[in-house]
Scaffold this active site. Sequence first.
Site, PDB file in Angstrom:
ATOM      1  N   HIS A 265       0.836  -1.207   0.000  1.00 26.29           N
ATOM      2  CA  HIS A 265       0.000   0.000   0.000  1.00 26.29           C
ATOM      3  C   HIS A 265       0.874   1.261   0.000  1.00 26.29           C
ATOM      4  O   HIS A 265       0.741   2.125  -0.880  1.00 26.29           O
ATOM      5  CB  HIS A 265      -0.915  -0.031   1.232  1.00 26.29           C
ATOM      6  N   GLU A 266       1.774   1.344   0.973  1.00 28.96           N
ATOM      7  CA  GLU A 266       2.625   2.539   1.054  1.00 28.96           C
ATOM      8  C   GLU A 266       3.555   2.591  -0.161  1.00 28.96           C
ATOM      9  O   GLU A 266       3.879   3.673  -0.656  1.00 28.96           O
ATOM     10  CB  GLU A 266       3.421   2.559   2.363  1.00 28.96           C
ATOM     11  N   HIS A 269       1.734   4.350  -2.855  1.00 31.37           N
ATOM     12  CA  HIS A 269       1.787   5.801  -2.637  1.00 31.37           C
ATOM     13  C   HIS A 269       3.149   6.343  -3.085  1.00 31.37           C
ATOM     14  O   HIS A 269       3.243   7.372  -3.738  1.00 31.37           O
ATOM     15  CB  HIS A 269       1.614   6.121  -1.151  1.00 31.37           C
ATOM     16  N   GLU A 295      -4.671   7.886  -3.030  1.00 32.72           N
ATOM     17  CA  GLU A 295      -5.159   6.617  -2.483  1.00 32.72           C
ATOM     18  C   GLU A 295      -5.444   5.606  -3.600  1.00 32.72           C
ATOM     19  O   GLU A 295      -5.312   4.406  -3.404  1.00 32.72           O
ATOM     20  CB  GLU A 295      -6.411   6.882  -1.635  1.00 32.72           C
TER      21      GLU A 295
HETATM   22 ZN    ZN Z   1      -3.161   5.159   1.829  1.00 32.75          ZN
END
Ligand code: ZN
Length: 508
Positions: A265-266, A269, A295
Site C-alpha cells: 500500500h505505502e 503511494h 489513495e
Molecule cells: Zn493510503
Amino acid sequence: MTPPDPAPLADLTETAHTLSDISAALAVLGWDQEVMMPPRAGEVRAHHLATLAGIYHEKLTAPRVGDLLLAAEDAPLSDTDRALVRELRRERDRAVKVPPALVRELAEAQARGVETWRRARPANDFAAFAPALEHLVRLNRQIAEHVGYTDTPYDALLDEYEPGMTARDVTALFEPLRDETIAVLRRIQASPPVDTSILDGEWDEARQWDFGLRVLRDMGYDFDAGRQDRSTHPFTTSFGPPFDVRITTRVEPRLLTSALFSSIHEGGHALYELGFDPALARTPLANASSLGMHESQSRLWENFVGRGRPFWQRYFPILAATFPERLGAGDGERFYRAINHVAPSLIRIEADEVTYNLHIILRYELERALIEGDLAVADLPAAWNEKMRAYLGITPPNDADGVMQDIHWSSGAIGYFPTYTLGNLMAAQLYAALRERHPDFDARVARGDLRFILDWLREHVHCLGRTFSTAAIMEQATGHAPDARYFSRYLTDKFGAIYGFSDRPTLA
Ligand code: ZN
C-alpha cells in the site's frame, strides 16, 4: 502600489521553491518524529515545527506574492506555468481568507481534540470527548464560511483534500455504491464461509520483512530514492519528490498479511510521488492531484494487484519457500481465498475490500450531517450504531470500537474520509483501463512481471503530478470521469468467483 514586475513568473517560481523546501524540511522533521526521535525531544520538536510552519505561512501570504500572482494571471503562460500559478493562488487564497486567530484556535482545538480522544477512547467515554468534537465541528463550519462555497459548507472542507470535487459529486458516486455493496455482501453472507486457517499462528518477523522488501523491489520501488522503516502507523512521506520518498510499515507476528499489504500500500503511494516529472520538483505541482488520486495508487497495488489471484500464482511459491515449515505443503488457491475472505467487522482499518467502503460512506454521511447542522454531536453515537446495523448488520458493543475508533475527527479532519473510497473507485477504473490496454495482464503478473503496470501508471498518472485536476487525469487515462460502476463490477466479478455466486465470467 508596487510597480508591475517584469518577470512575475521567475519570482513566483522562486517563491514556490522556497515554500517547497520549507515543506520538505517540515516533512523530514515529521518523519524523524515518527521513526527515529527519542521521547524527550517531543517538546522541542514541536517548537521546530511551529517555527517553520510560521515562516511558511508568512512567505505564502506576503502581499508581494499576491501582486505577483495578479501580474502572472494576466501574462501569456505555458500550461505548466499556468498550473503553477493556479496552485499557488489556490493555496494562498485559502491561507489569506481564514483569519490567523481562527487558524490558531483550530490548531489548539486539534491538539486538545487528539489528547482528549486518546484518553476518552480507552475509557469508552464519548461524553468526555463530545465537547472537544463540538468545538472542532464549530470551527470547521467557521472555516467553511471564510473559505466560501456554493451548495454546502461541507464543500469548502472537502475541497482541501479533493480539489474540484463537491458533496453532490461524492453522493452521486457513493449512493449507488452503498446499495450495490450491501447487495453483494448479503450474497456473500448467504454463501459458505471461506477457510482462513492457513493464516493462523505466528510468522517470523525478519522473514516477513524480507519478503515485503522483495515485493517492493519487484514493484519498482527504488531504494536509492527511498527506504522502508518501522512505525506504529504505516505512512509514506516525501522530501522533495521525486528524489526522496520514504515509507514505513509495522510487522505483526500474528498477522502475516499486515506488514506485507502495508508495504504494498505505502509502496503504491511512494511510486506515485517517485514518478512525478523531475521538472516539477520543488513546486506545488510535484504533488498528488488529490488525496483520492493518491489513495487510488496505493489501493491499486494493494488490492487490485496484491490481493489478486495472478499475483499469488507468482508469489505463493516464494512465500512458501520463505515459511517452508508453515506453507511448504499449502496450496496457493487456499491462501488466495483466505486473504480475500469477507466478513462485516467493527473496525474500518481491518475491513476487507467489500465492506471497507461501507465504513467510509457511513462516516461521510455522518460528518456531512454534523457540518450541515442536521446532527448534534450528542446524537452521533446512536446515529453511528444505527448505520452500522443498516449497512453492515452489526452493532458496536461500545463507542471505543464504534464512533471513537478513528483519529480523524479528533484531529479536526472533516471532509477527509471520502478520499479513501474515491481512491478505491478510481483504482478500479484505472485497473480496468490497464487491463484493456494489456489483455495479457493476468499472464504477465503470474510470470512476475509488474513493471508494465508501473510504466502505464507513470505515463498516464504519475508524471503529471498536480498539473491537471483529478477529473481531467481520469478522463485522459481512462476516457471517463470518475464512475463507481467499475468498482461495483470488480466486486461482483472477484467475490462472486470466490464465494460462488458469479453471474459473469471470472477475472482469473
Ligand atoms: Zn493510503
